[in-house]
Design a protein around this motif. Structure first.
Motif, PDB file in Angstrom:
ATOM      1  N   LYS A 123      44.413  35.594  34.353  1.00 56.29           N
ATOM      2  CA  LYS A 123      45.056  36.268  35.489  1.00 56.29           C
ATOM      3  C   LYS A 123      44.773  35.508  36.772  1.00 56.29           C
ATOM      4  O   LYS A 123      43.845  34.695  36.834  1.00 56.29           O
ATOM      5  N   PRO A 124      45.531  35.791  37.826  1.00 58.14           N
ATOM      6  CA  PRO A 124      45.242  35.134  39.109  1.00 58.14           C
ATOM      7  C   PRO A 124      43.853  35.540  39.619  1.00 58.14           C
ATOM      8  O   PRO A 124      43.394  36.648  39.329  1.00 58.14           O
ATOM      9  N   PRO A 125      43.175  34.672  40.353  1.00 57.66           N
ATOM     10  CA  PRO A 125      41.830  34.976  40.852  1.00 57.66           C
ATOM     11  C   PRO A 125      41.751  36.297  41.620  1.00 57.66           C
ATOM     12  O   PRO A 125      40.747  37.000  41.556  1.00 57.66           O
ATOM     13  N   SER A 126      42.813  36.654  42.289  1.00 55.51           N
ATOM     14  CA  SER A 126      42.791  37.892  43.063  1.00 55.51           C
ATOM     15  C   SER A 126      42.652  39.135  42.176  1.00 55.51           C
ATOM     16  O   SER A 126      42.136  40.159  42.612  1.00 55.51           O
ATOM     17  N   ALA A 127      43.046  39.026  40.914  1.00 59.25           N
ATOM     18  CA  ALA A 127      42.973  40.182  40.010  1.00 59.25           C
ATOM     19  C   ALA A 127      41.532  40.506  39.603  1.00 59.25           C
ATOM     20  O   ALA A 127      41.243  41.649  39.257  1.00 59.25           O
ATOM     21  N   THR A 128      40.642  39.522  39.680  1.00 58.96           N
ATOM     22  CA  THR A 128      39.266  39.768  39.245  1.00 58.96           C
ATOM     23  C   THR A 128      38.231  39.483  40.329  1.00 58.96           C
ATOM     24  O   THR A 128      37.027  39.542  40.064  1.00 58.96           O
ATOM     25  N   ALA A 129      38.686  39.179  41.528  1.00 55.07           N
ATOM     26  CA  ALA A 129      37.773  38.875  42.629  1.00 55.07           C
ATOM     27  C   ALA A 129      36.952  40.108  43.001  1.00 55.07           C
ATOM     28  O   ALA A 129      37.443  41.241  42.960  1.00 55.07           O
ATOM     29  N   ALA A 130      35.698  39.872  43.359  1.00 56.57           N
ATOM     30  CA  ALA A 130      34.838  40.965  43.820  1.00 56.57           C
ATOM     31  C   ALA A 130      35.365  41.465  45.163  1.00 56.57           C
ATOM     32  O   ALA A 130      35.848  40.688  45.986  1.00 56.57           O
ATOM     33  N   LYS A 131      35.299  42.745  45.337  1.00 58.45           N
ATOM     34  CA  LYS A 131      35.782  43.352  46.574  1.00 58.45           C
ATOM     35  C   LYS A 131      34.621  44.039  47.279  1.00 58.45           C
ATOM     36  O   LYS A 131      33.813  44.703  46.660  1.00 58.45           O
ATOM     37  N   VAL A 132      34.562  43.873  48.569  1.00 55.41           N
ATOM     38  CA  VAL A 132      33.522  44.500  49.373  1.00 55.41           C
ATOM     39  C   VAL A 132      33.868  45.972  49.544  1.00 55.41           C
ATOM     40  O   VAL A 132      34.989  46.327  49.908  1.00 55.41           O
ATOM     41  N   VAL A 133      32.891  46.802  49.247  1.00 59.16           N
ATOM     42  CA  VAL A 133      33.079  48.244  49.423  1.00 59.16           C
ATOM     43  C   VAL A 133      32.492  48.586  50.781  1.00 59.16           C
ATOM     44  O   VAL A 133      31.331  48.286  51.067  1.00 59.16           O
ATOM     45  N   GLY A 134      33.315  49.188  51.628  1.00 54.25           N
ATOM     46  CA  GLY A 134      32.873  49.503  52.979  1.00 54.25           C
ATOM     47  C   GLY A 134      31.821  50.601  53.032  1.00 54.25           C
ATOM     48  O   GLY A 134      31.796  51.502  52.188  1.00 54.25           O
ATOM     49  N   ALA A 135      30.913  50.483  53.984  1.00 56.08           N
ATOM     50  CA  ALA A 135      29.867  51.509  54.181  1.00 56.08           C
ATOM     51  C   ALA A 135      30.478  52.731  54.845  1.00 56.08           C
ATOM     52  O   ALA A 135      31.401  52.633  55.644  1.00 56.08           O
ATOM     53  N   ARG A 136      29.952  53.889  54.529  1.00 52.52           N
ATOM     54  CA  ARG A 136      30.455  55.130  55.134  1.00 52.52           C
ATOM     55  C   ARG A 136      29.578  55.605  56.230  1.00 52.52           C
ATOM     56  O   ARG A 136      28.472  55.518  56.337  1.00 52.52           O
TER      57      ARG A 136
END
Length: 166
Positions: free
Chosen positions: A153-166
């Motif tokens: 798959k394209p790299p964007s499909a498995t890239a780690a995503k930053v979860v924003g702080a609440r």
């Protein structure tokens, strides 16, 4: 409707053996993963099973020399190394059959890694050893699916995503 640049193959047991043979000899395969595939010739007390004369016959031409107690000059890690530098994942159970054969498989995987390092693609090889015997356990299936995602798959499909702080 098949993208020829994104063909992957995976399999368990006999399907795992077919996986590495296919990937080794067919360049159209872009990523491969096998689970609990066959052991090697060396350290294998049942090596004659590779050239048996019943049910599924694997490598019939090897039968005469195996009956004489002579091993082939190559082993499974040499065949799997032909997959390099394309992505390959090997999963196996330390308690799947003969213990010494399975422990030898870990050493075999270290040798395969050396080939991937020589090809400057160590990120394309991995192995996972578990204690679930000859099974397609949940974690094995998840690893195989993730391996295909990362490599097809394209790299964007498995890239780690930053979860924003609440």
């Amino acid at each position: 409707e098949v993208d020829p640049d994104k063909i992957g193959v995976l399999g368990h047991s006999l399907g795992g053996q077919g996986t590495y043979f296919l990937a080794a000899y067919d360049q159209r395969i872009k990523a491969a993963a096998c689970n609990c595939s066959a052991p090697m010739f060396r350290q294998n007390p049942r090596v004659l099973e590779w050239a048996r004369n019943r049910w599924y016959i694997y490598l019939k031409p090897l039968r005469p020399q195996l009956l004489e107690g002579r091993l082939p000059p190559i082993d499974m890690h040499h065949i799997i190394a032909l997959v390099a530098p394309r992505p390959f994942l090997d999963l196996s159970g330390l308690n799947d059959g003969n213990t010494m054969t399975q422990r030898q498989r870990v050493l075999m995987n270290m040798e395969i890694m050396r080939v991937y390092e020589l090809e400057q693609s160590p990120q394309n090889f991995a192995f996972y050893v578990h204690g679930r015997g000859h099974s397609a356990a949940y974690e094995s299936r998840q690893l195989m699916a993730a391996w295909m995602d990362v490599h097809l798959k394209p790299p964007s499909a498995t890239a780690a995503k930053v979860v924003g702080a609440r």
